[in-house]
Enzyme design. Sequence first.
Site, mmCIF file in Angstrom:
data_model
loop_
_atom_site.group_PDB
_atom_site.id
_atom_site.type_symbol
_atom_site.label_atom_id
_atom_site.label_comp_id
_atom_site.label_asym_id
_atom_site.label_seq_id
_atom_site.Cartn_x
_atom_site.Cartn_y
_atom_site.Cartn_z
ATOM 1 N NE ARG A 1 2.122 3.061 6.104
ATOM 2 C CZ ARG A 1 0.806 3.316 6.077
ATOM 3 N NH1 ARG A 1 -0.002 2.515 5.398
ATOM 4 N NH2 ARG A 1 0.309 4.347 6.709
ATOM 5 N NE ARG B 1 -0.404 6.433 10.905
ATOM 6 C CZ ARG B 1 -0.179 5.154 10.612
ATOM 7 N NH1 ARG B 1 0.910 4.546 11.074
ATOM 8 N NH2 ARG B 1 -1.011 4.491 9.867
ATOM 9 N NE ARG C 1 0.606 -0.890 7.980
ATOM 10 C CZ ARG C 1 -0.235 0.130 7.917
ATOM 11 N NH1 ARG C 1 -1.398 -0.013 7.317
ATOM 12 N NH2 ARG C 1 0.065 1.284 8.470
ATOM 13 C CE LYS D 1 -8.069 4.266 6.641
ATOM 14 N NZ LYS D 1 -7.482 3.834 7.940
ATOM 15 N NE ARG E 1 -5.876 10.451 7.106
ATOM 16 C CZ ARG E 1 -5.461 9.274 6.659
ATOM 17 N NH1 ARG E 1 -5.819 8.853 5.481
ATOM 18 N NH2 ARG E 1 -4.680 8.549 7.396
HETATM 19 P P1 AP5 Z 1 -4.419 -1.974 6.786
HETATM 20 O O1 AP5 Z 1 -5.420 -2.534 5.819
HETATM 21 O O2 AP5 Z 1 -3.057 -1.654 6.277
HETATM 22 O O3 AP5 Z 1 -5.074 -0.738 7.593
HETATM 23 P P2 AP5 Z 1 -5.431 0.735 7.117
HETATM 24 O O4 AP5 Z 1 -6.743 1.090 7.725
HETATM 25 O O5 AP5 Z 1 -5.302 0.864 5.627
HETATM 26 O O6 AP5 Z 1 -4.279 1.500 7.886
HETATM 27 P P3 AP5 Z 1 -3.327 2.697 7.449
HETATM 28 O O7 AP5 Z 1 -2.278 2.757 8.513
HETATM 29 O O8 AP5 Z 1 -2.844 2.539 6.030
HETATM 30 O O9 AP5 Z 1 -4.308 3.861 7.532
HETATM 31 P P4 AP5 Z 1 -3.963 5.324 7.725
HETATM 32 O O10 AP5 Z 1 -5.280 5.933 7.422
HETATM 33 O O11 AP5 Z 1 -3.359 5.672 9.024
HETATM 34 O O12 AP5 Z 1 -2.777 5.562 6.669
HETATM 35 P P5 AP5 Z 1 -2.748 6.141 5.178
HETATM 36 O O13 AP5 Z 1 -1.842 5.292 4.389
HETATM 37 O O14 AP5 Z 1 -4.108 6.412 4.668
HETATM 38 O O15 AP5 Z 1 -4.300 -3.023 8.011
HETATM 39 C C1 AP5 Z 1 -3.397 -2.776 9.072
HETATM 40 C C2 AP5 Z 1 -2.764 -4.099 9.520
HETATM 41 O O16 AP5 Z 1 -3.767 -4.918 10.103
HETATM 42 C C3 AP5 Z 1 -2.158 -4.925 8.367
HETATM 43 O O17 AP5 Z 1 -1.002 -5.578 8.822
HETATM 44 C C4 AP5 Z 1 -3.263 -5.943 8.026
HETATM 45 O O18 AP5 Z 1 -2.713 -7.146 7.508
HETATM 46 C C5 AP5 Z 1 -3.913 -6.142 9.387
HETATM 47 N N1 AP5 Z 1 -5.345 -6.410 9.315
HETATM 48 C C6 AP5 Z 1 -6.252 -5.808 8.510
HETATM 49 N N2 AP5 Z 1 -7.483 -6.276 8.746
HETATM 50 C C7 AP5 Z 1 -7.353 -7.191 9.752
HETATM 51 C C8 AP5 Z 1 -8.283 -8.024 10.462
HETATM 52 N N3 AP5 Z 1 -9.608 -7.978 10.205
HETATM 53 N N4 AP5 Z 1 -7.802 -8.830 11.455
HETATM 54 C C9 AP5 Z 1 -6.462 -8.855 11.746
HETATM 55 N N5 AP5 Z 1 -5.537 -8.089 11.083
HETATM 56 C C10 AP5 Z 1 -5.984 -7.277 10.115
HETATM 57 O O19 AP5 Z 1 -2.074 7.576 5.438
HETATM 58 C C11 AP5 Z 1 -0.718 7.699 5.832
HETATM 59 C C12 AP5 Z 1 -0.370 9.162 6.013
HETATM 60 O O20 AP5 Z 1 -0.548 9.859 4.758
HETATM 61 C C13 AP5 Z 1 -1.254 9.944 7.006
HETATM 62 O O21 AP5 Z 1 -0.790 9.790 8.345
HETATM 63 C C14 AP5 Z 1 -1.094 11.374 6.486
HETATM 64 O O22 AP5 Z 1 0.147 11.915 6.859
HETATM 65 C C15 AP5 Z 1 -1.081 11.177 4.983
HETATM 66 N N6 AP5 Z 1 -2.439 11.233 4.402
HETATM 67 C C16 AP5 Z 1 -3.089 10.218 3.760
HETATM 68 N N7 AP5 Z 1 -4.290 10.619 3.363
HETATM 69 C C17 AP5 Z 1 -4.416 11.918 3.763
HETATM 70 C C18 AP5 Z 1 -5.474 12.867 3.646
HETATM 71 N N8 AP5 Z 1 -6.656 12.569 3.055
HETATM 72 N N9 AP5 Z 1 -5.270 14.087 4.185
HETATM 73 C C19 AP5 Z 1 -4.098 14.417 4.791
HETATM 74 N N10 AP5 Z 1 -3.068 13.557 4.926
HETATM 75 C C20 AP5 Z 1 -3.238 12.306 4.418
#
Ligand code: AP5
Length: 210
Positions: free
Chosen positions: A156, A167, A123, A16, A89
């Site tokens: 992270r 997660r 990552r 994402k 979410r």
């Molecule tokens: P990346 O692009 O970083 O993936 P992502 O989907 O953004 O993963 P996140 O871990 O950031 O998502 P998340 O939803 O768990 O965390 P968030 O920060 O929102 O890619 C991942 C890896 O793969 C990278 O190394 C990249 O280079 C690689 N990659 C990407 N595409 C690829 C491909 N096609 N092929 C190969 N490699 C690839 O949330 C974190 C925390 O915040 C949550 O756990 C929660 O505690 C809190 N939080 C955030 N939003 C909310 C909400 N709305 N409500 C409640 N709590 C929330």
Amino acid sequence: MPPTRAALLGPPGAGKGTQAKRIVEKMGLVHLSTGDILREEVARETKLGHQAEEHMVRGELVPDPLIVDMIRKRIEQACEGFLLDGFPRTVRQAEALEEIARLDVVINIELPREEVLNRLTSRRVCRNCGKIHNLRFNPPADPTRCSACGGELYQRDDDRPFVIENRCTVYQQTTAPLIAYYRERGLLQSVDGAQPSDRVFHQIMTVLAG
Ligand code: AP5
């Protein structure tokens, strides 16, 4: 053309954040990542940051009222259009969003659970510019330095294997029901996130153009 209002849905590590950065650059949208905003609040040691951190380190969701309060004004001010990344979410968040703004499309990036651990344990993120790297799939020349700005790369706190597991479980139980929620509203478009990153981007841009 009215401004685009889109959201990215998908499990942890689906890509994402990686795709969002490219999409907003291409389309001139405001990138609203609740994960990035929360990590900034934690780094600045704000009250919200302290409240959020205890949930984030365990891989749990931050409570809905805190998230909706945090994101509401940012959505309302994004008159050039926005791309939501990591919000909504929960069904409650989706219902709250309907009171704030309408969405044109929700793009669901699919990734099998077995791929998630591979991607997230390798990552690394730039502390300076936020660029997302992967030591396994697209390694930078120096594994400690950002390929774009030379900044320090860090792992992270929630990318440790037992937190990743939690997660994924939280995603299945609490966020995956949004797939049916948005399908019923005719807004859902799915793309295969296991493809190479450029291919995923191309498919998303095709959806957004359509
Ligand atoms: P990346 O692009 O970083 O993936 P992502 O989907 O953004 O993963 P996140 O871990 O950031 O998502 P998340 O939803 O768990 O965390 P968030 O920060 O929102 O890619 C991942 C890896 O793969 C990278 O190394 C990249 O280079 C690689 N990659 C990407 N595409 C690829 C491909 N096609 N092929 C190969 N490699 C690839 O949330 C974190 C925390 O915040 C949550 O756990 C929660 O505690 C809190 N939080 C955030 N939003 C909310 C909400 N709305 N409500 C409640 N709590 C929330």
